[in-house]
Design a protein around this motif. Structure first.
Motif, PDB file in Angstrom:
ATOM      1  N   LYS A   1       1.037  -1.008  -0.143  1.00 18.99           N
ATOM      2  CA  LYS A   1      -0.057  -0.105  -0.026  1.00 18.99           C
ATOM      3  C   LYS A   1       0.868   1.266  -0.030  1.00 18.99           C
ATOM      4  N   GLY A   2       2.119   1.097   0.652  1.00 17.75           N
ATOM      5  CA  GLY A   2       2.892   2.371   0.593  1.00 17.75           C
ATOM      6  C   GLY A   2       3.405   2.541  -0.823  1.00 17.75           C
ATOM      7  N   LEU A   3       3.844   1.452  -1.547  1.00 16.64           N
ATOM      8  CA  LEU A   3       4.416   1.538  -2.890  1.00 16.64           C
ATOM      9  C   LEU A   3       3.158   2.096  -3.793  1.00 16.64           C
ATOM     10  N   GLU A   4       2.008   1.609  -3.546  1.00 16.19           N
ATOM     11  CA  GLU A   4       0.732   2.199  -4.196  1.00 16.19           C
ATOM     12  C   GLU A   4       0.561   3.758  -3.951  1.00 16.19           C
ATOM     13  N   LEU A   5       0.775   4.095  -2.900  1.00 18.54           N
ATOM     14  CA  LEU A   5       0.738   5.490  -2.518  1.00 18.54           C
ATOM     15  C   LEU A   5       1.805   6.313  -3.452  1.00 18.54           C
ATOM     16  N   ILE A   6       3.016   5.954  -3.585  1.00 17.15           N
ATOM     17  CA  ILE A   6       3.739   6.507  -4.261  1.00 17.15           C
ATOM     18  C   ILE A   6       3.503   6.521  -5.773  1.00 17.15           C
TER      19      ILE A   6
ATOM     20  N   PHE B   1      -1.241  10.404 -10.576  1.00 16.08           N
ATOM     21  CA  PHE B   1      -2.230  11.612 -10.712  1.00 16.08           C
ATOM     22  C   PHE B   1      -1.672  12.733 -10.401  1.00 16.08           C
ATOM     23  N   ASP B   2      -0.347  12.883 -10.075  1.00 19.79           N
ATOM     24  CA  ASP B   2       0.117  14.392  -9.724  1.00 19.79           C
ATOM     25  C   ASP B   2      -0.605  14.970  -8.659  1.00 19.79           C
ATOM     26  N   VAL B   3      -0.761  14.135  -7.661  1.00 13.44           N
ATOM     27  CA  VAL B   3      -1.514  14.544  -6.334  1.00 13.44           C
ATOM     28  C   VAL B   3      -0.578  14.463  -5.257  1.00 13.44           C
ATOM     29  N   PRO B   4      -0.171  15.352  -4.390  1.00 11.75           N
ATOM     30  CA  PRO B   4       0.848  15.424  -3.432  1.00 11.75           C
ATOM     31  C   PRO B   4       0.567  14.177  -2.247  1.00 11.75           C
ATOM     32  N   ALA B   5       1.546  13.394  -1.932  1.00 11.06           N
ATOM     33  CA  ALA B   5       1.649  12.398  -0.994  1.00 11.06           C
ATOM     34  C   ALA B   5       0.716  12.662   0.150  1.00 11.06           C
ATOM     35  N   GLN B   6       0.775  13.777   0.663  1.00  7.24           N
ATOM     36  CA  GLN B   6      -0.090  13.952   1.885  1.00  7.24           C
ATOM     37  C   GLN B   6      -1.706  14.199   1.488  1.00  7.24           C
TER      38      GLN B   6
ATOM     39  N   PRO C   1       3.709   0.281   9.901  1.00  8.94           N
ATOM     40  CA  PRO C   1       4.067   1.621   9.633  1.00  8.94           C
ATOM     41  C   PRO C   1       4.565   1.946   8.210  1.00  8.94           C
ATOM     42  N   ALA C   2       4.342   0.927   7.237  1.00  9.41           N
ATOM     43  CA  ALA C   2       4.987   0.947   5.960  1.00  9.41           C
ATOM     44  C   ALA C   2       4.339   2.207   5.183  1.00  9.41           C
ATOM     45  N   VAL C   3       3.090   2.661   5.285  1.00  3.58           N
ATOM     46  CA  VAL C   3       2.348   3.708   4.582  1.00  3.58           C
ATOM     47  C   VAL C   3       3.294   4.898   5.177  1.00  3.58           C
ATOM     48  N   ASP C   4       3.253   5.254   6.262  1.00  4.19           N
ATOM     49  CA  ASP C   4       4.036   6.380   6.654  1.00  4.19           C
ATOM     50  C   ASP C   4       5.423   6.537   6.046  1.00  4.19           C
ATOM     51  N   LEU C   5       6.107   5.281   5.952  1.00  2.98           N
ATOM     52  CA  LEU C   5       7.517   5.289   5.375  1.00  2.98           C
ATOM     53  C   LEU C   5       7.442   5.811   4.198  1.00  2.98           C
ATOM     54  N   ALA C   6       6.408   5.220   3.491  1.00  2.00           N
ATOM     55  CA  ALA C   6       6.343   5.584   1.879  1.00  2.00           C
ATOM     56  C   ALA C   6       6.073   7.061   1.960  1.00  2.00           C
ATOM     57  N   ARG C   7       5.211   7.639   2.614  1.00  2.00           N
ATOM     58  CA  ARG C   7       4.873   9.094   2.521  1.00  2.00           C
ATOM     59  C   ARG C   7       6.111  10.003   2.742  1.00  2.00           C
TER      60      ARG C   7
ATOM     61  N   ALA D   1       9.186   9.223   2.661  1.00  2.00           N
ATOM     62  CA  ALA D   1      10.165   8.708   1.492  1.00  2.00           C
ATOM     63  C   ALA D   1      10.054   9.800   0.391  1.00  2.00           C
ATOM     64  N   VAL D   2       8.888   9.785  -0.051  1.00  2.00           N
ATOM     65  CA  VAL D   2       8.268  10.876  -1.152  1.00  2.00           C
ATOM     66  C   VAL D   2       8.713  12.133  -0.893  1.00  2.00           C
ATOM     67  N   ALA D   3       8.763  12.484   0.314  1.00  2.00           N
ATOM     68  CA  ALA D   3       9.226  13.968   0.813  1.00  2.00           C
ATOM     69  C   ALA D   3      10.441  14.142   0.988  1.00  2.00           C
ATOM     70  N   SER D   4      11.353  13.067   1.068  1.00  2.00           N
ATOM     71  CA  SER D   4      12.734  13.293   1.487  1.00  2.00           C
ATOM     72  C   SER D   4      13.545  13.566   0.264  1.00  2.00           C
ATOM     73  N   SER D   5      13.395  12.757  -0.908  1.00  2.00           N
ATOM     74  CA  SER D   5      14.247  13.236  -2.020  1.00  2.00           C
ATOM     75  C   SER D   5      13.904  12.098  -3.121  1.00  2.00           C
ATOM     76  N   ALA D   6      14.257  12.418  -4.264  1.00  2.00           N
ATOM     77  CA  ALA D   6      13.909  11.709  -5.712  1.00  2.00           C
ATOM     78  C   ALA D   6      14.251  10.264  -5.643  1.00  2.00           C
ATOM     79  N   THR D   7      15.393   9.801  -4.879  1.00  2.00           N
ATOM     80  CA  THR D   7      15.648   8.549  -4.674  1.00  2.00           C
ATOM     81  C   THR D   7      15.429   7.769  -3.630  1.00  2.00           C
ATOM     82  N   HIS D   8      14.834   8.206  -2.650  1.00  2.00           N
ATOM     83  CA  HIS D   8      14.545   7.669  -1.418  1.00  2.00           C
ATOM     84  C   HIS D   8      13.367   6.573  -1.652  1.00  2.00           C
ATOM     85  N   PRO D   9      12.413   6.726  -2.425  1.00  2.00           N
ATOM     86  CA  PRO D   9      11.469   6.079  -2.850  1.00  2.00           C
ATOM     87  C   PRO D   9      12.011   4.634  -3.399  1.00  2.00           C
TER      88      PRO D   9
END
Length: 397
Positions: A227-232, A238-243, A315-321, A323-331
């Motif tokens: 589900k975290g991967l699907e969030l990313i 869809f160009d929607v912010p992760a939050q 906690p994986a979904v929060d980790l994914a969120r 990761a998106v905010a951290s950098s282009a390579t964190h995901p």
């Protein structure tokens, strides 16, 4: 009448590929498969599939498997009354990208793992419509995929959740969207706390209550990493912010995802949990394929429930969120570390909770503050993440 479309299936012997084959064979007036690609771990299955679909080209990622595929093809072809050498057989990782760039109408990328990124980019650069079931392409290389995309409708999502979002988004303008809501079955351990998960075995984690998927995806569903991967993926698609992408647990897996609009209305897509529906829609988009799957039975009483995600236990979904905010390579690092940890868990080399703990630790060690990303940077980040995950797992034994 809709013109018949030429299709290439990548990952053709996997779960998505096999179900796509079923869709194609039941709709020969709409679809024709001209090429298939697979890793080559099951040469007989690949050869038999090539004969059933009457393809022109077969790509095998593992060049060591080409001789076995060629021999198996000859056996199946002769048995079906076809020439023993009636297929063009390509071998090696570049062969998959070569068939992905074929001049066809649609390429379905059902490859598992970040190795699907190269074929995704090859398809997009060829200008072909991409029916995308390989979520790791967007997780590992979302910016690269966005750069290679030549038109807004070139990528059609095949994951059931993202297909649902694409359908619901037809109901309003993008400016009217407040947030996306991904539904999660909760996996086999829904309702359990973290203390209850310490002794989980691979057999228990592979027993998904709703879906039948490959082992890696099934474990990812159990940890909620999927589900975290699907969030990313939804963020990039869809160009929607992760939050602005929420996750809600829906055990029945009938409502596949929802779009909430600014006026308070929510549009949901509902259908029985059968991947042939999003696959058929991906191949036929924007047209629907009649009777792709049986519809919901509205004559029988049923209840659909929704509950919040337990982020403490999962906690994986929060980790994914984050990761998106951290950098282009964190995901990409998240995905690569997870692949190593899942493989270790399935082999008995670590515990169930160690999967997400390892991913969290690797993400914490990763340093990348750059704003742009190249393919080499993504591959380097993945290589580092796999090595670091291995070090952490070895140290935890």
């Amino acid at each position: 009448m809709t013109a018949r479309r030429d299709i290439v299936l990548l990952g053709s012997t996997g779960s998505i590929g096999v179900q796509a084959e079923d869709v194609v064979l039941r709709n020969p007036e709409r679809f024709r498969v001209t090429g298939i690609a697979a890793g080559g771990s099951d040469p007989d299955a690949l050869a038999a599939q090539a004969v059933r679909l009457r393809v022109r080209t077969v790509a095998v990622a593992d060049p060591r498997a080409t001789d076995a595929v060629r021999a198996a093809y000859a056996r199946h072809a002769v048995a079906a009354g076809l020439p023993a050498d009636g297929v063009d057989l390509l071998g090696g990782p570049q062969a998959v990208e070569q068939v992905a760039a074929s001049p066809v109408d649609v390429v379905l990328n059902g490859i598992t793992g970040s190795v699907g990124l190269g074929p995704t980019l090859a398809t997009l650069r060829a200008g072909t419509t991409l029916a995308l079931a390989n979520k790791e392409s967007l997780v590992a290389g979302g910016a690269l995929v966005r750069q290679a995309q030549q038109r807004p409708d070139q990528i059609v999502p095949v994951d059931s959740e993202h297909s649902a979002l694409a359908q619901a988004l037809r109901g309003g303008r993008r400016a009217e969207v407040r947030r996306l809501v991904l539904t999660a079955s909760g996996g086999p351990f829904r309702g359990r706390g973290m203390a209850d998960l310490a002794a989980v075995t691979p057999a228990q984690a592979l027993a998904h209550p709703t879906w039948r998927m490959g082992p890696v995806v099934t474990i990812n569903s159990a940890t909620l990493v999927n589900k975290g991967l699907e969030l990313i993926e939804a963020h990039w698609l869809f160009d929607v912010p992760a939050q602005d992408i929420a996750v809600v647990v829906h055990p029945q897996s009938v409502v596949h995802s929802m779009v909430e609009f600014v006026d308070g209305s929510t549009l949901a897509q509902a259908s029985p949990p059968d991947m042939r529906l999003p696959i058929a829609l991906g191949l036929g988009w924007p047209d629907r394929v009649p009777d792709a799957v049986p519809a919901c039975d509205w004559t029988t009483a049923a209840a659909w429930t929704f509950e919040p995600l337990d982020t403490a236990a999962f906690p994986a979904v929060d980790l994914a969120r984050s990761a998106v905010a951290s950098s282009a390579t964190h995901p990409a690092v998240l995905n690569a570390a997870n692949e190593v940890a899942v493989a270790a868990f399935l082999a008995g080399g670590c515990g169930f909770l160690d999967i997400v703990r390892t991913v969290h630790a690797v993400l914490g060690d990763h340093r990348d503050t750059g704003t742009s990303t190249t393919l080499d940077q993504v591959l380097a980040a993945e290589e580092w993440a796999r090595a670091r995950a291995g070090e952490i797992l070895r140290g935890s034994r």
